[in-house]
Design a protein around this motif. Structure first.
Motif, PDB file in Angstrom:
ATOM      1  N   THR A 193       1.871  -6.525  -0.096  1.00 46.64           N
ATOM      2  CA  THR A 193       0.802  -5.570  -0.373  1.00 46.64           C
ATOM      3  C   THR A 193       0.995  -5.046  -1.793  1.00 46.64           C
ATOM      4  O   THR A 193       0.042  -4.887  -2.549  1.00 46.64           O
ATOM      5  CB  THR A 193       0.843  -4.406   0.630  1.00 46.64           C
ATOM      6  N   ALA A 194       2.238  -4.794  -2.138  1.00 46.52           N
ATOM      7  CA  ALA A 194       2.626  -4.438  -3.504  1.00 46.52           C
ATOM      8  C   ALA A 194       4.109  -4.710  -3.650  1.00 46.52           C
ATOM      9  O   ALA A 194       4.869  -4.558  -2.699  1.00 46.52           O
ATOM     10  CB  ALA A 194       2.340  -2.966  -3.801  1.00 46.52           C
ATOM     11  N   ASN A 216       0.728  -8.628  -7.052  1.00 52.98           N
ATOM     12  CA  ASN A 216      -0.417  -8.580  -6.133  1.00 52.98           C
ATOM     13  C   ASN A 216      -1.204  -7.279  -6.236  1.00 52.98           C
ATOM     14  O   ASN A 216      -1.746  -6.785  -5.247  1.00 52.98           O
ATOM     15  CB  ASN A 216       0.022  -8.806  -4.685  1.00 52.98           C
ATOM     16  N   LEU A 217      -1.289  -6.747  -7.444  1.00 51.20           N
ATOM     17  CA  LEU A 217      -2.040  -5.521  -7.677  1.00 51.20           C
ATOM     18  C   LEU A 217      -3.119  -5.718  -8.732  1.00 51.20           C
ATOM     19  O   LEU A 217      -3.706  -4.743  -9.208  1.00 51.20           O
ATOM     20  CB  LEU A 217      -1.078  -4.399  -8.093  1.00 51.20           C
ATOM     21  N   PRO A 254      -5.928  -2.998  -8.401  1.00 45.82           N
ATOM     22  CA  PRO A 254      -5.946  -3.583  -7.049  1.00 45.82           C
ATOM     23  C   PRO A 254      -7.360  -3.654  -6.474  1.00 45.82           C
ATOM     24  O   PRO A 254      -8.225  -2.839  -6.809  1.00 45.82           O
ATOM     25  CB  PRO A 254      -5.077  -2.603  -6.250  1.00 45.82           C
ATOM     26  N   GLU A 256      -9.702  -4.005  -2.798  1.00 48.00           N
ATOM     27  CA  GLU A 256      -9.659  -3.787  -1.351  1.00 48.00           C
ATOM     28  C   GLU A 256      -9.727  -5.127  -0.632  1.00 48.00           C
ATOM     29  O   GLU A 256     -10.540  -5.983  -0.956  1.00 48.00           O
ATOM     30  CB  GLU A 256     -10.833  -2.904  -0.920  1.00 48.00           C
ATOM     31  N   ARG A 259      -5.315  -6.131   3.342  1.00 51.02           N
ATOM     32  CA  ARG A 259      -4.059  -5.390   3.224  1.00 51.02           C
ATOM     33  C   ARG A 259      -4.299  -3.902   2.988  1.00 51.02           C
ATOM     34  O   ARG A 259      -3.345  -3.135   2.930  1.00 51.02           O
ATOM     35  CB  ARG A 259      -3.194  -5.982   2.101  1.00 51.02           C
ATOM     36  N   LYS A 265      -3.268   0.855  -1.648  1.00 49.34           N
ATOM     37  CA  LYS A 265      -2.452  -0.059  -2.454  1.00 49.34           C
ATOM     38  C   LYS A 265      -1.811   0.677  -3.627  1.00 49.34           C
ATOM     39  O   LYS A 265      -0.662   0.396  -3.991  1.00 49.34           O
ATOM     40  CB  LYS A 265      -3.312  -1.220  -2.950  1.00 49.34           C
ATOM     41  N   ARG A 266      -2.553   1.599  -4.227  1.00 46.72           N
ATOM     42  CA  ARG A 266      -1.961   2.374  -5.330  1.00 46.72           C
ATOM     43  C   ARG A 266      -0.792   3.231  -4.821  1.00 46.72           C
ATOM     44  O   ARG A 266       0.220   3.388  -5.510  1.00 46.72           O
ATOM     45  CB  ARG A 266      -3.029   3.252  -5.995  1.00 46.72           C
TER      46      ARG A 266
END
Length: 284
Positions: A193-194, A216-217, A254, A256, A259, A265-266
């Protein structure tokens, strides 16, 4: 799902592999570990007429540590990275990151070259290579050239590698910096996810250099210069870490997806970076 029919090639050297690429153009792809291209072919998201398996090209399986220069062949598997004690001594963050990729079955077949070359923003090694300031060696019919990893990724699945070039080796400088790779994922074997890769050097209780990269961001791995700069000259205290996280948040973009939403995500990115900085500092 079953992929469409294709012709399988297994050359024994790089010139032979490049010759096949030149002959078939966009209809051909090289096969490193296969964990990206094979599923895409089974799902009919990729329809290729020729697969070029690089398993018999012995030069792509070599690892060397000479002085402060590390050279890793593109066909070295994640399991081989983990098991190489010389690599673990020269750049221990490599082993730490490789241990967090997928699961043991995947790591026995998945290669470092396949992980970095196809431009998947979810892969772990591209971000790590930003942190390590690695250099990629590419080979094609016009000869060999080198590209900085930080210049290699142009967009999701788009890189500076030409269609008729093969990634042959990765060059990295050995490092004694404090290190950490922190990754949050939904389940075992999943993409991040991060994730955050951090290297920190210190002298006299102050940070003298810091390299920070995120995975992955965004559509590409992110080397956050601002985040690293925010730590330099500080005692890596809470204020400095908060400043580094704030700088990183400016650099990432990132999207949406399944995930989570962007704000989640942030939040995860901030948590991973904080943990990575604290652990790298403890090892510096």
């Amino acid at each position: 799902m079953i992929p469409s029919g294709f012709e399988y090639h297994r050359p024994s050297d790089l010139p032979a592999a490049v010759k096949i690429l030149d002959e078939h153009g966009d209809e051909a792809r090289v096969l490193a570990g296969g964990h990206s291209i094979i599923p895409m072919m089974k799902l009919r998201m990729a329809d290729l007429s020729h697969l070029i398996d690089l398993q018999d090209v012995a030069s792509l399986k070599e690892v060397s540590v000479s002085g402060d220069t590390i050279t890793i062949g593109a066909m070295v598997t994640q399991a081989e990275l983990i098991g190489n004690d010389a690599l673990a001594k020269a750049a221990p963050i490599l082993r730490e990151a490789a241990l967090q990729i997928a699961d043991p079955q995947v790591r026995y077949v998945g290669t470092i070259g396949g992980n970095v070359a196809n431009g998947d923003p979810g892969n772990d090694m591209p971000g790590l290579m930003q942190c390590l300031d690695a250099t990629y060696v590419l080979y094609g019919s016009d000869g060999e050239r080198e590209v900085d990893a930080r210049e290699f990724y142009e967009a999701a699945y788009m890189t500076a590698r030409a269609d008729n070039e093969i990634l042959t080796h990765i060059k990295i400088k050995a490092t004694t910096a404090g290190y950490a790779y922190e990754k949050q994922k939904r389940k075992i074997g999943d993409y991040a996810t991060a994730a955050a890769a951090v290297l920190i050097e210190q002298s006299g209780g102050k940070v003298t250099s810091a390299s920070i990269a995120m995975t992955n961001l965004s559509d590409t791995p992110i080397h956050s210069v601002g985040a690293g700069d925010a730590l330099v000259g500080t005692a890596c205290d809470a204020a400095a870490i908060n400043a580094a996280i704030a700088a990183m948040q400016v650099d990432i973009q990132p999207n949406e997806d399944n995930r989570g939403p962007i704000e989640f995500k942030r939040h995860v990115a901030a948590t991973m970076l904080r943990r990575a900085i604290e652990r790298a500092w403890s090892r510096a």
